[in-house]
Design a protein around this motif. Structure first.
Motif, PDB file in Angstrom:
ATOM      1  N   MET A   1       0.688  -1.222   0.255  1.00 50.66           N
ATOM      2  CA  MET A   1      -0.024  -0.325  -0.031  1.00 50.66           C
ATOM      3  C   MET A   1       0.939   1.554   0.077  1.00 50.66           C
ATOM      4  SD  MET A   1      -3.069  -0.926   2.773  1.00 50.66           S
ATOM      5  CE  MET A   1      -4.500  -1.751   1.893  1.00 50.66           C
ATOM      6  N   ASN A   2       2.134   1.091   0.541  1.00 51.95           N
ATOM      7  CA  ASN A   2       3.047   2.050   0.666  1.00 51.95           C
ATOM      8  C   ASN A   2       3.445   2.434  -0.731  1.00 51.95           C
ATOM      9  OD1 ASN A   2       2.004   3.196   3.437  1.00 51.95           O
ATOM     10  ND2 ASN A   2       3.881   1.338   4.392  1.00 51.95           N
ATOM     11  N   GLU A   3       3.555   1.694  -1.077  1.00 53.79           N
ATOM     12  CA  GLU A   3       3.990   1.482  -2.837  1.00 53.79           C
ATOM     13  C   GLU A   3       2.772   1.789  -3.417  1.00 53.79           C
ATOM     14  OE1 GLU A   3       6.598  -1.513  -5.069  1.00 53.79           O
ATOM     15  OE2 GLU A   3       6.878  -2.094  -2.634  1.00 53.79           O
ATOM     16  N   GLU A   4       1.615   2.135  -3.488  1.00 51.96           N
ATOM     17  CA  GLU A   4       0.551   2.595  -4.395  1.00 51.96           C
ATOM     18  C   GLU A   4       0.706   3.401  -4.191  1.00 51.96           C
ATOM     19  OE1 GLU A   4      -2.616   0.147  -5.306  1.00 51.96           O
ATOM     20  OE2 GLU A   4      -2.378  -1.416  -2.747  1.00 51.96           O
TER      21      GLU A   4
ATOM     22  N   ASN B   1       1.632   9.999  -5.609  1.00 44.24           N
ATOM     23  CA  ASN B   1       1.960  10.836  -5.156  1.00 44.24           C
ATOM     24  C   ASN B   1       3.091  11.122  -6.360  1.00 44.24           C
ATOM     25  OD1 ASN B   1       0.874  10.930  -2.074  1.00 44.24           O
ATOM     26  ND2 ASN B   1       2.612  10.599  -1.504  1.00 44.24           N
ATOM     27  N   ASN B   2       3.902   9.971  -7.131  1.00 44.21           N
ATOM     28  CA  ASN B   2       4.425  10.900  -8.423  1.00 44.21           C
ATOM     29  C   ASN B   2       3.197  11.488  -9.522  1.00 44.21           C
ATOM     30  OD1 ASN B   2       6.721   9.792  -7.066  1.00 44.21           O
ATOM     31  ND2 ASN B   2       6.359   8.063  -7.608  1.00 44.21           N
ATOM     32  N   ASN B   3       2.189  10.505  -9.387  1.00 40.59           N
ATOM     33  CA  ASN B   3       1.435  10.986 -10.396  1.00 40.59           C
ATOM     34  C   ASN B   3       1.138  12.193 -10.464  1.00 40.59           C
ATOM     35  OD1 ASN B   3       2.041   8.508 -12.020  1.00 40.59           O
ATOM     36  ND2 ASN B   3       0.568   7.371 -11.318  1.00 40.59           N
ATOM     37  N   ILE B   4       0.391  12.069  -9.055  1.00 42.58           N
ATOM     38  CA  ILE B   4      -0.067  13.755  -8.545  1.00 42.58           C
ATOM     39  C   ILE B   4       0.983  14.784  -8.990  1.00 42.58           C
ATOM     40  CG2 ILE B   4      -0.464  15.406  -6.686  1.00 42.58           C
ATOM     41  CD1 ILE B   4      -2.475  12.736  -6.000  1.00 42.58           C
ATOM     42  N   LYS B   5       2.290  14.433  -8.800  1.00 39.10           N
ATOM     43  CA  LYS B   5       2.904  15.465  -8.771  1.00 39.10           C
ATOM     44  C   LYS B   5       3.360  15.544 -10.398  1.00 39.10           C
ATOM     45  CE  LYS B   5       7.615  16.649  -7.925  1.00 39.10           C
ATOM     46  NZ  LYS B   5       8.970  16.592  -7.212  1.00 39.10           N
TER      47      LYS B   5
ATOM     48  N   THR C   1      -9.607  16.346 -13.185  1.00 38.14           N
ATOM     49  CA  THR C   1     -10.598  15.796 -13.239  1.00 38.14           C
ATOM     50  C   THR C   1      -9.105  14.350 -13.044  1.00 38.14           C
ATOM     51  OG1 THR C   1     -12.452  16.035 -14.436  1.00 38.14           O
ATOM     52  CG2 THR C   1     -12.603  14.055 -14.133  1.00 38.14           C
ATOM     53  N   ASP C   2      -8.494  13.700 -13.521  1.00 35.91           N
ATOM     54  CA  ASP C   2      -8.107  12.543 -13.416  1.00 35.91           C
ATOM     55  C   ASP C   2      -6.822  12.713 -11.907  1.00 35.91           C
ATOM     56  OD1 ASP C   2      -6.420  10.437 -13.710  1.00 35.91           O
ATOM     57  OD2 ASP C   2      -4.879  11.624 -14.235  1.00 35.91           O
ATOM     58  N   LEU C   3      -6.343  14.610 -11.481  1.00 35.66           N
ATOM     59  CA  LEU C   3      -5.166  14.678 -10.973  1.00 35.66           C
ATOM     60  C   LEU C   3      -6.917  14.687  -9.827  1.00 35.66           C
ATOM     61  CD1 LEU C   3      -3.114  15.614  -9.640  1.00 35.66           C
ATOM     62  CD2 LEU C   3      -4.282  17.827  -9.763  1.00 35.66           C
ATOM     63  N   ASN C   4      -8.053  14.817  -9.229  1.00 34.37           N
ATOM     64  CA  ASN C   4      -9.263  14.931  -8.070  1.00 34.37           C
ATOM     65  C   ASN C   4      -9.085  13.336  -7.367  1.00 34.37           C
ATOM     66  OD1 ASN C   4      -9.339  17.931  -7.911  1.00 34.37           O
ATOM     67  ND2 ASN C   4     -11.038  17.552  -9.093  1.00 34.37           N
ATOM     68  N   HIS C   5      -9.398  12.359  -9.304  1.00 31.96           N
ATOM     69  CA  HIS C   5      -9.451  10.959  -9.453  1.00 31.96           C
ATOM     70  C   HIS C   5      -8.499  10.615  -8.209  1.00 31.96           C
ATOM     71  CE1 HIS C   5     -11.021   7.057  -9.701  1.00 31.96           C
ATOM     72  NE2 HIS C   5     -10.054   6.904 -10.276  1.00 31.96           N
ATOM     73  N   GLN C   6      -6.864  10.664  -8.626  1.00 28.94           N
ATOM     74  CA  GLN C   6      -5.887   9.942  -8.051  1.00 28.94           C
ATOM     75  C   GLN C   6      -6.211  10.816  -6.304  1.00 28.94           C
ATOM     76  OE1 GLN C   6      -2.661  10.790 -10.437  1.00 28.94           O
ATOM     77  NE2 GLN C   6      -2.972  10.102 -11.878  1.00 28.94           N
ATOM     78  N   LYS C   7      -6.754  11.703  -6.207  1.00 26.34           N
ATOM     79  CA  LYS C   7      -6.387  12.026  -4.601  1.00 26.34           C
ATOM     80  C   LYS C   7      -7.055  11.722  -3.979  1.00 26.34           C
ATOM     81  CE  LYS C   7      -4.594  17.138  -5.333  1.00 26.34           C
ATOM     82  NZ  LYS C   7      -4.767  18.267  -5.584  1.00 26.34           N
TER      83      LYS C   7
ATOM     84  N   LEU D   1      -6.681   4.464  -0.093  1.00 30.08           N
ATOM     85  CA  LEU D   1      -5.520   3.784   0.370  1.00 30.08           C
ATOM     86  C   LEU D   1      -5.001   4.259   2.188  1.00 30.08           C
ATOM     87  CD1 LEU D   1      -3.343   3.642  -2.453  1.00 30.08           C
ATOM     88  CD2 LEU D   1      -5.100   1.448  -1.241  1.00 30.08           C
ATOM     89  N   LEU D   2      -4.742   5.362   2.504  1.00 27.94           N
ATOM     90  CA  LEU D   2      -4.280   5.633   3.634  1.00 27.94           C
ATOM     91  C   LEU D   2      -5.156   5.262   4.633  1.00 27.94           C
ATOM     92  CD1 LEU D   2      -3.167   9.430   2.541  1.00 27.94           C
ATOM     93  CD2 LEU D   2      -1.778   7.512   3.546  1.00 27.94           C
ATOM     94  N   THR D   3      -6.695   5.299   3.934  1.00 27.20           N
ATOM     95  CA  THR D   3      -7.484   4.476   5.504  1.00 27.20           C
ATOM     96  C   THR D   3      -7.424   3.593   5.044  1.00 27.20           C
ATOM     97  OG1 THR D   3      -9.398   6.583   4.503  1.00 27.20           O
ATOM     98  CG2 THR D   3      -9.797   4.827   5.595  1.00 27.20           C
ATOM     99  N   ALA D   4      -7.864   2.424   4.457  1.00 23.51           N
ATOM    100  CA  ALA D   4      -6.958   1.611   4.585  1.00 23.51           C
ATOM    101  C   ALA D   4      -5.729   0.823   4.900  1.00 23.51           C
ATOM    102  CB  ALA D   4      -7.387   0.597   3.122  1.00 23.51           C
ATOM    103  N   GLU D   5      -4.653   1.513   5.125  1.00 21.14           N
ATOM    104  CA  GLU D   5      -4.018   1.238   5.946  1.00 21.14           C
ATOM    105  C   GLU D   5      -3.582   1.309   7.350  1.00 21.14           C
ATOM    106  OE1 GLU D   5       0.772   2.982   4.733  1.00 21.14           O
ATOM    107  OE2 GLU D   5      -0.378   3.707   3.928  1.00 21.14           O
ATOM    108  N   GLU D   6      -4.634   2.560   7.262  1.00 18.83           N
ATOM    109  CA  GLU D   6      -4.603   2.892   8.688  1.00 18.83           C
ATOM    110  C   GLU D   6      -5.256   1.806   9.239  1.00 18.83           C
ATOM    111  OE1 GLU D   6      -2.954   4.823  11.142  1.00 18.83           O
ATOM    112  OE2 GLU D   6      -2.032   5.893   9.694  1.00 18.83           O
ATOM    113  N   GLN D   7      -6.347   1.063   8.756  1.00 21.32           N
ATOM    114  CA  GLN D   7      -6.957   0.065   9.260  1.00 21.32           C
ATOM    115  C   GLN D   7      -5.881  -1.005   9.387  1.00 21.32           C
ATOM    116  OE1 GLN D   7     -10.209  -0.502   6.182  1.00 21.32           O
ATOM    117  NE2 GLN D   7     -11.661   1.467   7.706  1.00 21.32           N
ATOM    118  N   GLN D   8      -5.434  -1.507   8.070  1.00 22.05           N
ATOM    119  CA  GLN D   8      -4.434  -2.647   8.720  1.00 22.05           C
ATOM    120  C   GLN D   8      -3.244  -2.609   9.561  1.00 22.05           C
ATOM    121  OE1 GLN D   8      -4.536  -5.238   6.082  1.00 22.05           O
ATOM    122  NE2 GLN D   8      -6.073  -4.672   5.590  1.00 22.05           N
TER     123      GLN D   8
END
Length: 464
Positions: free
Chosen positions: A76-79, A84-88, A170-176, A182-189
């Protein structure tokens, strides 16, 4: 010169580094695979929890689930890093597009102002009729048409750029949004990982009171493992000796065939001599002692005269394997990391190599392969095509099947029964037996990979 060589090396290395980086789809597939592995481990763990007393099977299942959960979090961290790289990258592209849009608008505004100033049809006609000749008038007319088309293209470029900016945003907002999920799922894991870690520690504490029983079990397992290790090493040594003799026989046969073809081509005679005379091919008599050979200039030497017949070319051949065995070995090696599991469903409950016992931490245990826990009654299957070298029984390791894949061998241990026999050719995923249950009632098999008598980590060979 060194700088140029360094630049060339960097340019050549960049594509290789890019290929090593997993794509977003690869990371998603890996996440789904890890989650499936966790699900299978949880099923096995629930089966062990029927026994209220803590068992080594429970502990191994918990540790395997902890390792897979940590892999899931790392994935998940890799994802997230990938997003983040795509957003940048997308943000930079939006900024560039907006800058280009401003330039296009500025140029279009200049064109509009110029068109407004020269909007009178009289001025246009005057521009045309002021030409010196007809050809110049036609050129001016073409210029006016091109200028009009240029303004249309400017407007179209502005529209397309605006659309690209909207799509990118639109794509940027989708990636965010994906990043937030993923951040929420990572915290749960991470919370689940902490709970599972606490559960594992409780099982370890319960098993600490059974150290004497565990030590006896460890000693018995080591004895059986050593007996198995010696048996496998001896079988592989014999197989390699048989393969060497087969290769030597093959080389001898090929050399004889080559000699027969050479003799047939020369008709049983050697090289032609001046005047049409020939010398027999089997004439191997040496020149008389003391005979001399003429050198240029008339001098003589006592060195023997070289034979006129050329020496046969040496045969290039691998003495350890026949061509068929070499091809099988190469095919097996090319499938590294893609071999099917030796059971349909299961998880690695004990890793390859030397490591500390999970309870008796002062005791080092050695595993020549990997232990795979599966469901009761599960069948063992061949991970690749080959030939059964030996089916044999060892107390503590139950029935064992050793399969030959050229230079490679795979071993399937702790089988309750076997459905193959010695020297039988088998196919990939062919059933070879049923996995036996251990003292705790769990179906656990030991899977090993050998190469030329050396043990290898099977986890790097099977698909993960």
């Amino acid at each position: 010169m060194r700088i140029i060589a360094l630049i060339i090396y960097i340019l050549l290395a960049l594509p290789a580094l890019a290929q090593q980086q997993p794509s977003r789809s690869d990371l998603e597939k890996r996440r789904q695979s890890i989650m499936e592995s966790i699900r299978i481990t949880e099923q096995q763990l629930e089966a062990t929890k029927k026994d209220k007393n803590a068992t080594m099977g429970q502990l191994r299942a918990l540790k395997s689930k902890l390792a897979e959960r940590q892999r899931l979090i790392n994935n998940m961290n890799e994802e997230i890093d990938h997003i983040n790289n795509n957003i940048k990258s997308s943000s930079n592209e939006v900024t560039k597009l907006q800058q280009n849009l401003e330039v296009l608008k500025m140029r279009y505004a200049q064109s509009v102002r110029y068109a407004y100033k020269t909007r009178s049809s009289y001025d246009m006609l005057a521009f045309l009729f002021s030409s010196d000749d007809f050809n110049e008038a036609m050129r001016r007319l073409k210029y006016l048409k091109k200028y009009r088309d240029y303004r249309k293209r400017q407007a179209e470029d502005i529209r397309l750029t605006q659309n690209r900016i909207e799509n990118k945003i639109t794509d940027l907002n989708h990636q965010k949004s994906e990043k937030d999920v993923l951040l929420t799922a990572e915290e749960q894991q991470k919370k689940v990982l902490q709970n599972e870690s606490n559960e594992t520690n409780q099982v370890v504490l319960q098993l600490k009171g059974k150290e004497r029983e565990l030590m006896n079990e460890i000693a018995a397992n080591k004895k059986s493992a050593k007996q198995l290790d010696r048996a496998v090493a001896e079988i592989i040594r014999r197989e390699m000796e048989i393969a060497r003799k087969k290769a030597e026989e093959e080389q001898r046969r090929r050399a004889e065939e080559e000699a027969r073809r050479a003799a047939a081509n020369t008709g049983g005679y050697g090289a032609s001599l001046p005047g049409g005379r020939t010398t027999p091919a089997n004439n191997t008599s040496k020149p008389p002692a003391g005979s001399t050979a003429k050198l240029p200039g008339g001098s003589e030497t006592n060195a023997p005269v070289a034979s006129a017949r050329p020496k046969p070319a040496p045969v290039s051949y691998n003495l350890s394997m026949t061509p068929e065995a070499a091809a099988l070995s190469s095919s097996f090696e090319n499938n590294r990391g893609r071999l099917p599991w030796p059971v349909e469903k299961g998880f690695i409950s004990d890793a390859f190599g030397t490591h500390r016992h999970p309870v008796a931490e002062k005791v080092m245990i050695e595993n020549n392969g990997v232990d795979i826990t599966t469901s009761n009654g599960a069948t063992a299957r061949a991970v690749f095509e080959g030939t059964v070298s030996k089916v044999f029984y060892i107390p503590g390791m139950e029935w064992n099947v050793l399969v030959n894949h050229g230079r490679y061998f795979t071993l399937y241990s702790k089988l309750a029964n076997v459905t193959v026999k010695n020297n039988q050719d088998i196919k990939t995923k062919q059933v070879i037996g049923t996995v036996s249950n251990n003292e705790e009632g769990q179906a656990v098999m030991n899977f090993q990979v050998w190469k030329d008598g050396a043990k290898m980590d099977p986890a790097g060979w099977i698909a993960r």
